[in-house]
Design a protein around this motif. Structure first.
Motif, mmCIF file in Angstrom:
data_model
loop_
_atom_site.group_PDB
_atom_site.id
_atom_site.type_symbol
_atom_site.label_atom_id
_atom_site.label_comp_id
_atom_site.label_asym_id
_atom_site.label_seq_id
_atom_site.Cartn_x
_atom_site.Cartn_y
_atom_site.Cartn_z
ATOM 1 N N GLN A 14 -18.227 13.008 6.414
ATOM 2 C CA GLN A 14 -18.615 12.262 7.516
ATOM 3 C C GLN A 14 -19.884 11.465 7.115
ATOM 4 N N LYS A 15 -20.424 11.946 5.722
ATOM 5 C CA LYS A 15 -21.495 10.966 5.313
ATOM 6 C C LYS A 15 -20.928 9.943 4.687
ATOM 7 N N LEU A 16 -20.045 9.501 4.152
ATOM 8 C CA LEU A 16 -19.333 8.435 3.704
ATOM 9 C C LEU A 16 -19.166 7.152 4.533
ATOM 10 N N LYS A 17 -19.609 6.064 4.008
ATOM 11 C CA LYS A 17 -19.640 4.814 4.935
ATOM 12 C C LYS A 17 -18.324 4.483 5.162
ATOM 13 N N PRO A 18 -17.804 4.023 6.384
ATOM 14 C CA PRO A 18 -16.713 3.512 6.862
ATOM 15 C C PRO A 18 -15.906 2.308 6.081
ATOM 16 N N LEU A 19 -14.910 2.229 5.571
ATOM 17 C CA LEU A 19 -14.223 0.977 5.150
ATOM 18 C C LEU A 19 -13.318 0.584 6.149
ATOM 19 N N ASP A 20 -13.539 -0.841 6.524
ATOM 20 C CA ASP A 20 -12.765 -1.407 7.468
ATOM 21 C C ASP A 20 -12.127 -2.711 6.907
ATOM 22 N N PRO A 21 -11.111 -2.684 6.344
ATOM 23 C CA PRO A 21 -10.452 -3.708 5.493
ATOM 24 C C PRO A 21 -9.845 -4.590 6.390
ATOM 25 N N ASP A 22 -9.537 -5.799 6.011
ATOM 26 C CA ASP A 22 -9.057 -7.055 6.678
ATOM 27 C C ASP A 22 -7.222 -6.884 6.632
ATOM 28 N N PRO A 23 -6.690 -6.554 7.520
ATOM 29 C CA PRO A 23 -5.224 -6.225 7.218
ATOM 30 C C PRO A 23 -4.537 -7.770 6.693
ATOM 31 N N ARG A 24 -5.087 -8.734 6.711
ATOM 32 C CA ARG A 24 -4.514 -9.931 6.504
ATOM 33 C C ARG A 24 -4.662 -10.020 4.812
ATOM 34 N N HIS A 25 -6.016 -9.758 4.634
ATOM 35 C CA HIS A 25 -6.511 -9.499 3.195
ATOM 36 C C HIS A 25 -5.444 -8.663 2.295
ATOM 37 N N LEU A 26 -5.166 -7.422 3.023
ATOM 38 C CA LEU A 26 -4.488 -6.379 2.400
ATOM 39 C C LEU A 26 -3.081 -7.007 2.044
ATOM 40 N N SER A 27 -2.540 -7.545 3.095
ATOM 41 C CA SER A 27 -0.970 -8.119 3.178
ATOM 42 C C SER A 27 -0.898 -9.138 1.973
ATOM 43 N N ALA A 28 -1.656 -9.925 1.850
ATOM 44 C CA ALA A 28 -1.887 -10.992 0.830
ATOM 45 C C ALA A 28 -2.010 -10.281 -0.573
ATOM 46 N N ASN A 29 -2.347 -9.182 -0.512
ATOM 47 C CA ASN A 29 -2.393 -8.607 -1.872
ATOM 48 C C ASN A 29 -1.403 -7.614 -2.045
ATOM 49 N N ARG A 30 -0.555 -7.592 -1.227
ATOM 50 C CA ARG A 30 0.725 -6.788 -1.242
ATOM 51 C C ARG A 30 0.360 -5.180 -1.095
ATOM 52 N N ILE A 31 -0.873 -4.971 -0.246
ATOM 53 C CA ILE A 31 -0.855 -3.598 0.340
ATOM 54 C C ILE A 31 -0.361 -3.561 1.602
ATOM 55 N N MET A 32 0.839 -2.808 1.661
ATOM 56 C CA MET A 32 1.535 -2.929 3.079
ATOM 57 C C MET A 32 1.465 -1.608 4.015
ATOM 58 N N THR A 33 0.726 -0.759 3.653
ATOM 59 C CA THR A 33 0.699 0.604 4.184
ATOM 60 C C THR A 33 -0.068 0.877 5.141
ATOM 61 N N LEU A 34 -1.088 0.019 5.567
ATOM 62 C CA LEU A 34 -1.975 0.455 6.493
ATOM 63 C C LEU A 34 -1.555 0.707 7.770
ATOM 64 N N ASN A 35 -0.329 0.197 8.338
ATOM 65 C CA ASN A 35 0.221 0.557 9.372
ATOM 66 C C ASN A 35 1.831 0.916 9.006
ATOM 67 N N ALA A 36 2.520 1.865 10.154
ATOM 68 C CA ALA A 36 3.919 2.058 9.679
ATOM 69 C C ALA A 36 4.923 0.800 10.219
ATOM 70 N N LEU A 37 4.864 0.136 9.070
ATOM 71 C CA LEU A 37 5.908 -0.886 9.141
ATOM 72 C C LEU A 37 7.068 -1.007 8.233
ATOM 73 N N PRO A 38 8.087 -1.704 8.611
ATOM 74 C CA PRO A 38 9.150 -1.551 7.750
ATOM 75 C C PRO A 38 8.754 -1.957 6.042
ATOM 76 N N GLU A 39 7.820 -2.774 5.798
ATOM 77 C CA GLU A 39 7.508 -2.947 4.687
ATOM 78 C C GLU A 39 6.958 -1.996 3.721
ATOM 79 N N ALA A 40 6.232 -1.079 4.568
ATOM 80 C CA ALA A 40 5.489 0.105 4.070
ATOM 81 C C ALA A 40 6.614 1.393 3.425
ATOM 82 N N ASN A 41 7.701 1.266 4.007
ATOM 83 C CA ASN A 41 8.562 2.234 3.967
ATOM 84 C C ASN A 41 9.074 2.404 2.401
ATOM 85 N N PRO A 42 8.946 1.924 1.403
ATOM 86 C CA PRO A 42 9.144 2.225 0.078
ATOM 87 C C PRO A 42 8.086 3.057 -0.655
#
Length: 281
Positions: free
Chosen positions: A49-77
């Motif tokens: 609970q002492k760790l500072k929260p991280l709130d990444p931008d989903p669009r930035h993640l997607s642009a960098n091929r990070i697809m697993t923030l949400n349960a989408l078909p692209e995240a399945n592999p």
């Protein structure tokens, strides 16, 4: 992929008669008893609970091929890979997973980030990601973050874990680098660094610790860390990684720790059964 597996099997058989000095392994850990999901969040140490929260931008993640923030078909592999890794590590009582590759550009950091972000959707599993590719750190860029403190400060004891790491959702802690380190091997071989990771594991009690390591065939940095992990995942890139490079990489990793498996990244040839969820959705 079938040809790759056959070639790896043949290479293993050819060197099976070669006698090598047995690698020194970390002491085995007894497999953990299963915990009901309803009790899992209650078992989180207060330090999370002492760790500072991280709130990444989903669009930035997607642009960098990070697809697993949400349960989408692209995240399945990556979700399939995450589950296989978790079950194998739990079965063997392992906690520390290194991710490496034969050469640069294979996608190991992308894989490490997708696994860590994917674990954030498994709220009962406590996971950690450490960017220890210290010559060319990439986790902060992929996640669109600029940590206040560098991972080097954490490793040498200049800053406490709870002040350096960020928390994604409730259950994933991420330690990132702000800048490259000129002599990473010296830092990774340091007894202080070894003790730091041991202390973090004792304090945070993670189920999985992921270490994004440098490529095996470029420097000796990865070897300095492999001796302190339980297993390693090797990421190869289709149409780029040569079979001879993958064979050498697998052999050298196996001299230091357990090879959990090989991931073939950027594969353009998929069968209909592998694209099932894309069509289904």
């Amino acid at each position: 992929m079938e040809k790759l597996q056959k070639a790896l099997s043949k290479a293993r058989q050819e060197r099976s008669g070669v006698t090598r000095e047995a690698p020194q392994k970390r002491a085995p850990v007894a497999p953990r008893a299963a915990r009901p999901p309803s009790e899992a969040s209650d078992n989180f140490p207060e330090i999370w609970q002492k760790l500072k929260p991280l709130d990444p931008d989903p669009r930035h993640l997607s642009a960098n091929r990070i697809m697993t923030l949400n349960a989408l078909p692209e995240a399945n592999p990556f979700d399939v890979l995450r589950t296989k890794i978790y079950l194998l590590m739990r079965q063997n009582g392992w906690t520390r997973l290194a991710i490496t590759s034969p050469n640069k550009g294979c996608g190991k950091t992308t894989t490490a980030c997708n696994l860590a972000v994917g674990f954030s959707r498994q709220s009962e599993v406590k996971s950690m990601l450490f960017d220890v590719d210290l010559r060319r750190p990439g986790v902060a860029t992929m996640l669109g973050q600029q940590p206040e403190h560098d991972i080097r400060e954490l490793l040498v004891g200049e800053v406490a874990p709870e002040d350096q790491m960020l928390r994604l959702r409730s259950n994933v802690a991420i330690s990132m680098a702000r800048r490259p380190v000129s002599d990473p091997t010296q830092l990774l071989l340091s007894q202080k660094t070894v003790q730091t990771f041991d202390n973090i594991q004792a304090q945070f009690e993670p189920d999985v610790m992921i270490f994004d390591l440098p490529p095996m065939l470029v420097t000796d940095d990865a070897r300095a860390k492999l001796k302190n992990v339980d297993c390693a995942l090797i990421v190869a890139r289709a149409e780029q990684t040569r079979m001879s490079q993958l064979d050498v990489c697998e052999r050298e990793v196996s001299e230091h720790t357990n090879v959990l498996g090989v991931v073939l990244n950027n594969c353009r040839h998929m069968g209909a059964e592998e694209d099932y969820y894309g069509d289904y959705s």
